[in-house]
Scaffold this active site. Structure first.
Site, PDB file in Angstrom:
ATOM      1  N   ASN A  23      -7.705  -2.541  -6.552  1.00 59.46           N
ATOM      2  CA  ASN A  23      -7.911  -4.190  -6.567  1.00 59.46           C
ATOM      3  C   ASN A  23      -7.685  -4.546  -7.980  1.00 59.46           C
ATOM      4  OD1 ASN A  23      -8.691  -4.193  -3.853  1.00 59.46           O
ATOM      5  ND2 ASN A  23     -10.584  -3.365  -4.508  1.00 59.46           N
ATOM      6  N   GLU A  35     -10.309   2.248  -6.199  1.00 57.85           N
ATOM      7  CA  GLU A  35     -11.022   2.854  -4.930  1.00 57.85           C
ATOM      8  C   GLU A  35     -10.656   4.016  -4.226  1.00 57.85           C
ATOM      9  OE1 GLU A  35     -12.327  -1.578  -2.935  1.00 57.85           O
ATOM     10  OE2 GLU A  35     -10.865  -0.219  -1.858  1.00 57.85           O
ATOM     11  N   LYS A  53       0.558  -1.373   0.075  1.00 53.26           N
ATOM     12  CA  LYS A  53      -0.035  -0.050  -0.081  1.00 53.26           C
ATOM     13  C   LYS A  53       0.782   1.038  -0.032  1.00 53.26           C
ATOM     14  CE  LYS A  53      -3.465  -2.724  -0.263  1.00 53.26           C
ATOM     15  NZ  LYS A  53      -4.190  -2.813  -1.387  1.00 53.26           N
ATOM     16  N   VAL A  57     -16.448  -8.534  -6.296  1.00 58.77           N
ATOM     17  CA  VAL A  57     -17.535  -9.031  -5.744  1.00 58.77           C
ATOM     18  C   VAL A  57     -18.724  -8.504  -6.544  1.00 58.77           C
ATOM     19  CG1 VAL A  57     -19.096  -9.666  -4.139  1.00 58.77           C
ATOM     20  CG2 VAL A  57     -16.815  -9.785  -3.578  1.00 58.77           C
ATOM     21  N   HIS A  76     -15.926  -2.373   7.946  1.00 62.95           N
ATOM     22  CA  HIS A  76     -15.150  -2.121   6.518  1.00 62.95           C
ATOM     23  C   HIS A  76     -15.600  -3.241   5.253  1.00 62.95           C
ATOM     24  CE1 HIS A  76     -12.692   1.056   8.540  1.00 62.95           C
ATOM     25  NE2 HIS A  76     -12.533   0.143   9.484  1.00 62.95           N
ATOM     26  N   ARG A  99      -8.354  -7.386  -9.796  1.00 59.32           N
ATOM     27  CA  ARG A  99      -8.970  -8.700  -9.972  1.00 59.32           C
ATOM     28  C   ARG A  99     -10.429  -8.318 -10.459  1.00 59.32           C
ATOM     29  NH1 ARG A  99     -11.851  -8.114  -5.160  1.00 59.32           N
ATOM     30  NH2 ARG A  99     -10.700  -7.427  -3.570  1.00 59.32           N
ATOM     31  N   HIS A 138     -17.277   5.865  -0.098  1.00 63.66           N
ATOM     32  CA  HIS A 138     -16.389   5.091  -0.796  1.00 63.66           C
ATOM     33  C   HIS A 138     -16.945   4.632  -2.378  1.00 63.66           C
ATOM     34  CE1 HIS A 138     -14.131   0.771  -1.037  1.00 63.66           C
ATOM     35  NE2 HIS A 138     -14.831   1.226  -2.156  1.00 63.66           N
ATOM     36  N   GLY A 180      -9.718  -2.939   4.308  1.00 61.70           N
ATOM     37  CA  GLY A 180      -9.946  -2.551   5.518  1.00 61.70           C
ATOM     38  C   GLY A 180      -9.531  -3.216   6.606  1.00 61.70           C
ATOM     39  N   ARG A 185     -25.529  -8.081  -0.814  1.00 62.68           N
ATOM     40  CA  ARG A 185     -24.765  -9.194  -0.394  1.00 62.68           C
ATOM     41  C   ARG A 185     -25.422  -9.978   0.698  1.00 62.68           C
ATOM     42  NH1 ARG A 185     -18.161  -8.102  -0.349  1.00 62.68           N
ATOM     43  NH2 ARG A 185     -18.257  -6.702  -1.816  1.00 62.68           N
TER      44      ARG A 185
END
Lengths: 459, 176
Positions: free
Chosen positions: A291, A277, A119, A296, A237, A293, A210, A167, A339
């Protein structure tokens, strides 16, 4: 020059494994599922053309067992590997081994994962590319440096683990006196959790949203954005509800944010799917993490753009250019995703167990991505998500109505789920008005009202 | 009317069995054995031996799976519910139950170290603990599989050069 893909091994489980299998089937590609003994009766095992058991229930010995996954690919003659999300999806080492074995990794280069997985390095790289980052530091040498930095930035500040993300490994500092001891415990915790105790510090945004931007990029240096997603309804998070587009972005801010994400992707020579993000603080946005990839919540982007992200991810992995994707994308309507987790709707404690009955909603504009069925056992070995309920409608008010209707039709018996939480959330004035931040859910959580939804369900 | 016939000692307490079944599920057990009186509790999970150590040696520890000897009772295979207290205690004489040696690896099963070499074991071979049984090859890595306990090979369940996955049954053996 493009490589050919004929058979894809999916190094994952649950709904995302199913999602990839569906994409492959439509593309005419053969699929190989890998599974642990705990997942022997899972749908991804049944829906794939071939399936190989790679280990016991514990993920460390199965879904994280690179040796067994590669052996399964070799045995079945797979020529590509899709990592899904979680497990090995952001392990540069895995992508590297897949490539060294002569297979195509359906994702970016290992170097992208390395840069974005660290990070501090990601922050520096993004700042250099002209992406706004919050005032902050590099890896902290100790309490003296941390105190000086906090003095300069101003309280409150947040301590983050360089190897963290998603998170995890964060501590908010509101009092200078607490900083040295908190830093020490945070370093220890980070070392335990990630094997690296490096911490850095950033200004803490009190009431952020976010908002993330989906990008797609090819191996020839072209990149475009596929608009943004709003993911501020969170608990601990973890995202609970996602929407696209974000209802509070002005056209100018959206254009600025999306252009910044494209610029960032090009700056690192990124390819495949990726998500930037951002923390949105009023009219200002700041890079949080990337990210590398499929996410979700990719489904809400699919609904408003009409693009099958997983199929495009596979296509781009062969080396094809962006082609038809290379244009300006406008949102078509509004999409919301809930979700659905096997957990207590108030305490969020995971509740594995056997589903005695399930009925998923249907009808116009409703999509369910789930791997569960009547008689399916939610294993304590893995995360508690049992599915995603997605709706699409011409605008946000109608999407909210549609989601309420769909939640009303959804029945899962035998285990507690967070369906009552979603029913409650979709009624909250703050959610309906779109005026909420990342603290909204935890600050307004009303256990009694949510329990009342549980009772209404059982009546 | 909801009370169960607790006074009837020939029937097991249903609640007790339900609790046992919960424990069974919770820990992914393969076997629970409970003996009353002097107390004997045995909880067995097949993936546990595989988890412990052995990484250093390079050789995998086979996962052992027990089969209940054919009894006049209904086949126990699909339902993991433990036999009730009323069932006659099975005589636990060692050596009567069949055991399977299963693969802890994913790869290709080889019975010998090279095409010219003789097989490591044949049907009828008496095997010592630690003796090599076969090789499972993956990505040019030859993983030797060693016996965890002394036994006699009763059947070789796969042909040479067959693909195996985690948990594939390789040999049926009789423990010594």
């Amino acid at each position: 020059m493009t490589v050919e893909i004929r058979k894809v091994l999916i190094a994952n489980r649950g709904e995302i494994a199913l999602r990839v299998i569906r994409a492959c089937r439509e593309l005419g590609l053969k699929t190989v599922a890998v599974y642990s003994t705990a997942d022997a009766h899972s749908l991804h095992v049944r829906f794939a053309d071939e399936a190989v058991c790679i280990g016991p229930g514990q993920a460390a010995q199965s879904y994280l067992n690179i040796k067994h996954i590669i052996a399964a690919a070799e045995l079945t003659g797979a020529d590509a590997v899709h990592p899904g999300y979680g497990f090995l999806a952001e392990r540069a080492e895995f992508a590297e081994i897949v490539q060294k074995c002569g297979m195509t990794f359906i994702g970016p280069d290992p170097i992208h994962m390395q840069v974005m997985g660290d990070k501090v390095r990601a922050r520096v790289t993004m700042a250099a590319a002209g992406v706004p980052v919050l005032p902050g530091t590099g890896v902290l040498s100790g309490a003296v440096e941390a105190l000086a930095a906090a003095e300069r930035i101003g309280l409150p500040v947040i301590l983050k683990a360089s190897a963290g993300g998603g998170g995890r490994g964060m501590k908010i500092i509101r009092d200078m006196r607490a900083l040295p001891s908190t830093l020490e415990t945070a370093q220890l915790e980070a070392f335990k959790a990630f094997g690296c105790g490096d911490m850095y510090l950033e200004r803490y945004v009190q009431s952020p949203r976010h908002v993330e931007v989906q990008i797609v990029a090819d191996k020839h240096g072209d990149a475009v954005h596929l608009l943004e997603r709003e993911c501020s309804v969170q608990r601990r998070h973890q995202k609970v509800i996602e929407e696209a587009p974000c209802s509070v972005l002005s056209d100018e801010l959206r254009a600025d944010m999306c252009a910044t994400a494209v610029k960032a992707a090009k700056a690192i020579g990124y390819h495949s799917l990726g998500t930037f993000e951002f923390l949105l603080d009023g009219d200002h946005f700041y890079f949080m993490e990337m990210n590398t990839r499929v996410q979700v919540e990719h489904c809400v982007t699919e609904m408003i753009t009409g693009i099958d992200l997983v199929q495009e991810q596979i296509r781009l992995a062969t080396g094809e250019p962006l082609a038809h994707l290379n244009r300006e994308h406008k949102p078509r309507g509004h999409a919301i995703e809930c979700r659905i987790n096997a957990e207590d709707p108030v305490t969020f404690a995971p509740r594995p167990g056997t589903i005695s009955a399930v009925h998923f909603p249907g009808g116009f504009g409703v999509r369910v991505d789930s791997h569960v069925y009547t008689g399916y056992t939610v294993s304590p070995h893995y995360d508690s998500m049992v599915g995603k309920l997605i709706v699409h409608a011409p605008d946000r008010p109608r999407a909210i109505q549609r989601m309420r209707r769909a939640l009303g039709e959804c029945v899962i018996e035998g285990i507690p789920t967070n369906l009552p939480l979603h029913r409650w959330l979709l009624k909250q004035p703050a959610f309906v008005s779109g005026k909420y931040d990342t603290h909204f859910l935890e600050a307004n959580l009303d256990p009694e009202a949510i329990r009342a939804e549980v009772d209404a369900e059982q009546a | 009317m909801s009370s169960e016939p607790r006074d009837n000692n020939t029937l097991p307490d249903l609640r007790y069995i339900r609790e046992l079944a919960k424990v069974f599920r919770q820990y992914d057990l393969d076997e629970i054995e409970i003996e009353n009186g002097e107390q004997r509790v045995l909880l067995r999970r097949s993936d546990f031996p595989a988890a412990s150590a052995s990484a250093a040696s390079g050789a995998g520890r086979p996962v052992v799976e027990y089969q209940v000897p054919a009894a006049p009772a209904p086949a126990p295979a699909p339902s993991p519910i433990v036999a009730g207290g009323a069932a006659a205690p099975a005589p636990a004489s060692a050596g009567t139950s069949d055991a399977f040696i299963t693969s802890p690896f994913v790869g290709t099963f080889y019975r010998s170290s090279s095409p010219e070499s003789p097989s490591f074991v044949e049907v009828g071979t008496t095997v010592q603990r630690g003796q090599t049984l076969c090789i499972v090859e993956a990505m040019k890595l030859f993983n030797e599989l060693e016996a965890e306990f002394p036994c006699v090979i009763e059947a070789v369940l796969l042909d040479n050069a067959q693909p195996v996955e985690y948990g594939s049954k390789l040999f049926r053996v009789r423990k010594l």
